[in-house]
Design an enzyme around this catalytic site. Structure first.
Site, PDB file in Angstrom:
ATOM      1  N   TYR A 154     -12.531  -2.784  -3.667  1.00 22.78           N
ATOM      2  CA  TYR A 154     -13.153  -2.873  -2.341  1.00 22.78           C
ATOM      3  C   TYR A 154     -14.681  -2.872  -2.430  1.00 22.78           C
ATOM      4  CZ  TYR A 154      -8.622  -1.893  -0.098  1.00 22.78           C
ATOM      5  OH  TYR A 154      -7.319  -1.941   0.353  1.00 22.78           O
ATOM      6  N   GLU A 171      -9.660 -10.788  -7.464  1.00 23.90           N
ATOM      7  CA  GLU A 171      -8.684  -9.701  -7.379  1.00 23.90           C
ATOM      8  C   GLU A 171      -7.573  -9.842  -8.418  1.00 23.90           C
ATOM      9  OE1 GLU A 171      -7.510  -9.727  -3.253  1.00 23.90           O
ATOM     10  OE2 GLU A 171      -9.346  -8.695  -2.633  1.00 23.90           O
ATOM     11  N   HIS A 186      -2.098  -5.517   1.672  1.00 24.17           N
ATOM     12  CA  HIS A 186      -3.398  -6.177   1.500  1.00 24.17           C
ATOM     13  C   HIS A 186      -3.109  -7.531   0.874  1.00 24.17           C
ATOM     14  CE1 HIS A 186      -7.411  -7.147  -0.053  1.00 24.17           C
ATOM     15  NE2 HIS A 186      -6.769  -7.511  -1.154  1.00 24.17           N
ATOM     16  N   LYS A 204       0.804  -1.219   0.000  1.00 24.13           N
ATOM     17  CA  LYS A 204       0.000   0.000   0.000  1.00 24.13           C
ATOM     18  C   LYS A 204       0.843   1.278   0.000  1.00 24.13           C
ATOM     19  CE  LYS A 204      -3.824  -2.291   2.419  1.00 24.13           C
ATOM     20  NZ  LYS A 204      -4.623  -2.246   3.664  1.00 24.13           N
ATOM     21  N   ASN A 226      -1.599   0.036   7.249  1.00 23.54           N
ATOM     22  CA  ASN A 226      -1.100  -1.271   7.659  1.00 23.54           C
ATOM     23  C   ASN A 226      -0.285  -1.976   6.580  1.00 23.54           C
ATOM     24  OD1 ASN A 226      -3.089  -2.136   5.913  1.00 23.54           O
ATOM     25  ND2 ASN A 226      -4.451  -2.882   7.519  1.00 23.54           N
TER      26      ASN A 226
END
Length: 137
Positions: free
Chosen positions: A52, A129, A118, A12, A115
């Site tokens: 998402y 995905e 993913h 990310k 974080n």
């Protein structure tokens, strides 16, 4: 009998900003996972909503969208034996405060929202995905 799988991983924007891409990729490779595809990308709100989709409309989604579109990220497909479980275990708990030492988030993440990574959470989400991010592989 081994179960070979492919999974999508996103490194990310916070990890890219903090120059952690090489270290994170090296951890996956050291675990024996193969990089099948890898690309630096900047995504827009429309693509974020496709990725998402199950979160769109929830109260936290605007912050998630702002975060994932805030800068370049690295999208990659990893392959290996039980790759989905292996990657999720390596990533650690979503919340950096509870992620175990030795995991990517436990060692490197700074918060629950930022974080670092993913990963697909099931064979079905991995298939969806991977097809969304890398239709050619």
């Amino acid at each position: 009998m081994s179960q070979m799988e492919r999974t999508l991983v996103l490194i990310k924007p916070d990890a890219v900003r903090r120059a952690l891409v090489g270290q994170i990729v090296a951890r996956y490779e050291a675990r024996g996972l193969q990089v099948v595809a890898l690309e630096l990308r900047q995504i827009d709100a429309a693509f974020a909503a496709r990725h998402y989709a199950e979160h769109v409309g929830r109260d936290y989604y605007p912050g998630l969208e702002a975060y994932i579109t805030s800068g370049p990220l690295v999208a990659m497909v990893l392959a290996g034996e039980r790759a989905i479980d292996a990657v999720r275990t390596m990533n650690g708990a979503t919340d950096a405060a509870t992620a175990l030492a030795g995991t990517i988030r436990g060692d490197l993440a700074t918060s629950k929202r930022e974080n670092l990574v993913h990963a697909s959470d099931s064979p079905e989400s991995a298939a969806r995905e991977v097809a969304l991010w890398f239709p050619q592989v």
